[in-house]
Design an enzyme around this catalytic site. Structure first.
Site, mmCIF file in Angstrom:
data_model
loop_
_atom_site.group_PDB
_atom_site.id
_atom_site.type_symbol
_atom_site.label_atom_id
_atom_site.label_comp_id
_atom_site.label_asym_id
_atom_site.label_seq_id
_atom_site.Cartn_x
_atom_site.Cartn_y
_atom_site.Cartn_z
ATOM 1 N N ARG A 145 0.634 14.479 -12.217
ATOM 2 C CA ARG A 145 -0.135 13.424 -11.553
ATOM 3 C C ARG A 145 -0.838 13.866 -10.275
ATOM 4 O O ARG A 145 -0.614 14.932 -9.753
ATOM 5 C CB ARG A 145 0.778 12.236 -11.232
ATOM 6 C CG ARG A 145 1.992 12.558 -10.393
ATOM 7 C CD ARG A 145 2.839 11.285 -10.201
ATOM 8 N NE ARG A 145 4.058 11.549 -9.461
ATOM 9 C CZ ARG A 145 5.218 11.912 -10.018
ATOM 10 N NH1 ARG A 145 5.323 12.060 -11.324
ATOM 11 N NH2 ARG A 145 6.283 12.130 -9.258
ATOM 12 N N TRP A 159 9.110 7.111 1.229
ATOM 13 C CA TRP A 159 9.740 6.438 0.091
ATOM 14 C C TRP A 159 11.214 6.127 0.328
ATOM 15 O O TRP A 159 11.745 5.167 -0.217
ATOM 16 C CB TRP A 159 9.627 7.319 -1.166
ATOM 17 C CG TRP A 159 8.257 7.251 -1.757
ATOM 18 C CD1 TRP A 159 7.343 8.260 -1.834
ATOM 19 C CD2 TRP A 159 7.635 6.108 -2.352
ATOM 20 N NE1 TRP A 159 6.197 7.814 -2.431
ATOM 21 C CE2 TRP A 159 6.350 6.499 -2.763
ATOM 22 C CE3 TRP A 159 8.032 4.792 -2.582
ATOM 23 C CZ2 TRP A 159 5.460 5.623 -3.387
ATOM 24 C CZ3 TRP A 159 7.149 3.916 -3.202
ATOM 25 C CH2 TRP A 159 5.884 4.331 -3.592
ATOM 26 N N MET A 201 0.852 -1.202 0.000
ATOM 27 C CA MET A 201 0.000 0.000 0.000
ATOM 28 C C MET A 201 0.881 1.242 0.000
ATOM 29 O O MET A 201 1.851 1.306 0.749
ATOM 30 C CB MET A 201 -0.861 -0.009 1.265
ATOM 31 C CG MET A 201 -1.462 1.324 1.674
ATOM 32 S SD MET A 201 -2.113 1.312 3.370
ATOM 33 C CE MET A 201 -3.731 0.641 3.131
ATOM 34 N N ASP A 251 -0.005 5.711 -1.179
ATOM 35 C CA ASP A 251 -0.886 6.867 -0.916
ATOM 36 C C ASP A 251 -2.367 6.570 -0.683
ATOM 37 O O ASP A 251 -2.963 5.766 -1.399
ATOM 38 C CB ASP A 251 -0.879 7.817 -2.119
ATOM 39 C CG ASP A 251 0.486 8.077 -2.676
ATOM 40 O OD1 ASP A 251 1.475 7.675 -2.066
ATOM 41 O OD2 ASP A 251 0.554 8.694 -3.753
ATOM 42 N N SER A 263 -2.209 7.869 -8.167
ATOM 43 C CA SER A 263 -3.060 8.516 -7.157
ATOM 44 C C SER A 263 -4.100 9.456 -7.738
ATOM 45 O O SER A 263 -3.939 10.005 -8.825
ATOM 46 C CB SER A 263 -2.178 9.284 -6.182
ATOM 47 O OG SER A 263 -1.603 8.359 -5.291
HETATM 48 C C1 FRU Z 1 3.369 9.504 -4.223
HETATM 49 C C2 FRU Z 1 3.313 8.848 -5.591
HETATM 50 C C3 FRU Z 1 2.346 9.597 -6.464
HETATM 51 C C4 FRU Z 1 1.953 8.565 -7.466
HETATM 52 C C5 FRU Z 1 1.958 7.305 -6.653
HETATM 53 C C6 FRU Z 1 2.372 6.080 -7.393
HETATM 54 O O1 FRU Z 1 3.692 8.662 -3.193
HETATM 55 O O2 FRU Z 1 4.604 8.832 -6.162
HETATM 56 O O3 FRU Z 1 2.853 10.783 -7.021
HETATM 57 O O4 FRU Z 1 0.703 8.835 -8.035
HETATM 58 O O5 FRU Z 1 2.820 7.530 -5.564
HETATM 59 O O6 FRU Z 1 2.135 4.938 -6.644
#
Ligand code: FRU
Length: 494
Positions: A167, A306, A37, A39, A99
């Site tokens: 995004r 991250w 899991m 975001d 996301s």
């Molecule tokens: C943030 C992110 C978003 C992206 C998603 C991919 O944590 O990098 O920008 O949409 O995770 O899983």
């Protein structure tokens, strides 16, 4: 029609979830149904329940092709899993459903807006992700991807924008009935910015303006924006990548940023006034908010980072959990966060110790456990001779402990999970500069088996961290270097 890819994922997660014991999960934080899991997505209130979707890779406990996991809750603390809502099964999202957010359409349908990712070969021969904004419409269980996807592409971006970093749309409806969305983007030089789009109906979108520019200040690409008005201020939250530290405010790597300022609703103009980190701990990223039916602005973040999240042992059945839902408010331009008030309903018996004066290590009767809501007030016994350090240690036994400490002379609160059992060379400590007067500090510490969230001074600062310490380590102790006077009110959470 549900695709085979989605049906396979639904079958897989249902079977695998049965193999995970409830005891091995947090109790009141949403964790991945199975696999990975990240975001929170599509946080919304629909048909009498809160819906939370999440970035999801069911087949592995590490990041992979993104699906949207799905869960519902009546109180934002007890979650029930629903079948995975989206899989990367269309042309425009074949490499991932990234996301996004959700809202309820006037006709009662649930609208999801998300980033579709598809790899394309570039003129230089390299394959790169192209990111576009897409829609899906559903009933709270099953979602159909919109026939005219994508609804926003690189051609909707202003000049100088990167088409590879576009995004995480967050949508909302304005009081005049029209829609807006903010999307994370950066310039070709990788400098973050937030783009605002508008729509009369949620389906047809057009570029409005650049709502905010980084101008090289806070990291590079700005991910997962959210924008709302609160207590008379405009509030923009985002999660910058590649940050450099700034004093004790921002730290290296992936961070969180909150900009508060003036917002003119008529022209959608946001004028920044103040900036701050959202969470000062180790694990918090990509938060998203909702306006509840009773008018509260609630935020939930991914309780991970991250820079440290990819080093867990392979074969773990689930990885990733959300933070506590936090009630937001703005005072003097500063964002405050408090644990959602529903948490108080989970409180069991109260244990109270007042004016405990100590100068070394102590334990207190009835104060222990790994599911705990504990309010601490510490002060100096002698204002002329303020203690040097206070610490609360938890998830503790002879081998392990995690702690939150406070050094009044430096005004520094530190969370430290070095002795939590981690065998990885990752970040284990983080510090935050707080306001305190003469050594007086209030902290509310919430434990839910594998995490700690510390709310300092009624939510002026928050520090979150995960810890995977053996659950048998459930001791709590207090430490003072100098003379501390402390009040403790502790509840077991049940
Ligand atoms: C943030 C992110 C978003 C992206 C998603 C991919 O944590 O990098 O920008 O949409 O995770 O899983």
């Amino acid at each position: 029609m549900l695709s085979q890819t989605l049906r396979d994922a639904r079958k897989y997660e249902e079977e695998m979830e049965r193999k995970i014991a409830k005891e091995d999960r947090p109790d009141f934080h949403l964790s991945s149904r199975v696999g990975w899991m990240n975001d929170p997505n599509g946080f919304s209130y629909y048909k009498g329940e809160y819906h939370m979707f999440y970035q999801y890779h069911p087949y592995d406990s590490h990041w992979g092709p993104m699906h949207w996991g799905h869960a519902v809750s009546k109180d934002l603390l007890h979650w029930e899993y629903l079948p995975v809502a989206m899989a990367p099964d269309a042309d425009f999202d074949r490499d991932g459903c990234f996301s996004g957010s959700a809202l309820v359409l006037p006709d009662g349908r649930h609208l999801l807006m998300y980033t579709g990712v598809s790899k394309e070969t570039q003129p230089d021969g390299n394959m790169k992700d192209i990111q576009t904004q897409c829609l899906a419409i559903g009933d709270g269980m099953d979602y159909d991807k919109y026939g005219s996807n994508p609804v926003l592409t690189k051609s909707d971006l202003p000049e100088g924008s990167s088409k590879f970093d576009f995004r995480d749309p967050k949508i909302w409806q304005k009081s005049d009935g029209s829609y807006r969305c903010v999307v994370g983007n950066c310039t070709m030089e990788e400098d973050g910015r937030i783009i605002l789009f508008s729509s009369p109906d949620g389906f047809h979108w057009k570029y409005e303006k650049i709502l905010a520019n980084n101008n090289g200040r806070y990291g590079k690409m700005w991910e997962c924006p959210d924008f709302f008005e609160l207590d008379g201020k405009g509030v923009l939250i985002t999660s910058p990548q590649d940050m450099l530290p700034q004093g004790f405010e921002y730290h290296n790597g992936h961070g969180t940023l909150c900009l508060t300022g003036d917002y003119d609703d008529k022209t959608d103009t946001f004028t920044e006034e103040q900036n701050q980190a959202i969470d000062y701990g180790i694990d918090f990223y990509a938060p998203q908010t909702i306006l509840t039916p009773d008018g509260r602005r609630i935020m939930i973040g991914w309780m991970q980072n991250w820079d440290t999240c990819n080093l867990h042992a392979p074969g773990q059945p689930w990885f990733g959990q959300m933070s506590l839902p936090r009630e937001l408010s703005v005072h003097n331009g500063r964002l405050y966060q408090k644990p959602i008030r529903e948490l108080e309903k989970l409180r069991g018996e109260e244990v109270r110790h007042e004016n405990v004066i100590f100068t070394d290590v102590i334990k207190l009767a009835g104060v222990e456990g790994r599911k705990v809501d504990m309010e601490l007030t510490v002060r100096a016994v002698d204002p002329e001779d303020v203690y040097r350090k206070f610490a609360v240690r938890f998830a503790q036994n002879d081998v392990y402990r995690t702690s939150v400490s406070f050094r009044p002379h430096e005004s520094i609160v530190k969370v430290d999970r070095k002795f939590s059992g981690s065998r990885r060379a990752i970040i284990h400590q983080r510090r935050c500069l707080v306001n305190s007067r003469g050594g007086e500090l209030k902290m509310r510490v919430i434990l839910d088996k594998f995490s700690v969230e510390v709310f300092v001074n009624d939510g002026e600062y928050v520090l979150s961290a995960t810890m995977y310490t053996d659950l048998a380590a459930d001791g709590i102790s207090f430490y003072a270097d100098g003379k501390v006077n402390m009040d403790v009110v502790k509840y077991e959470l049940i």
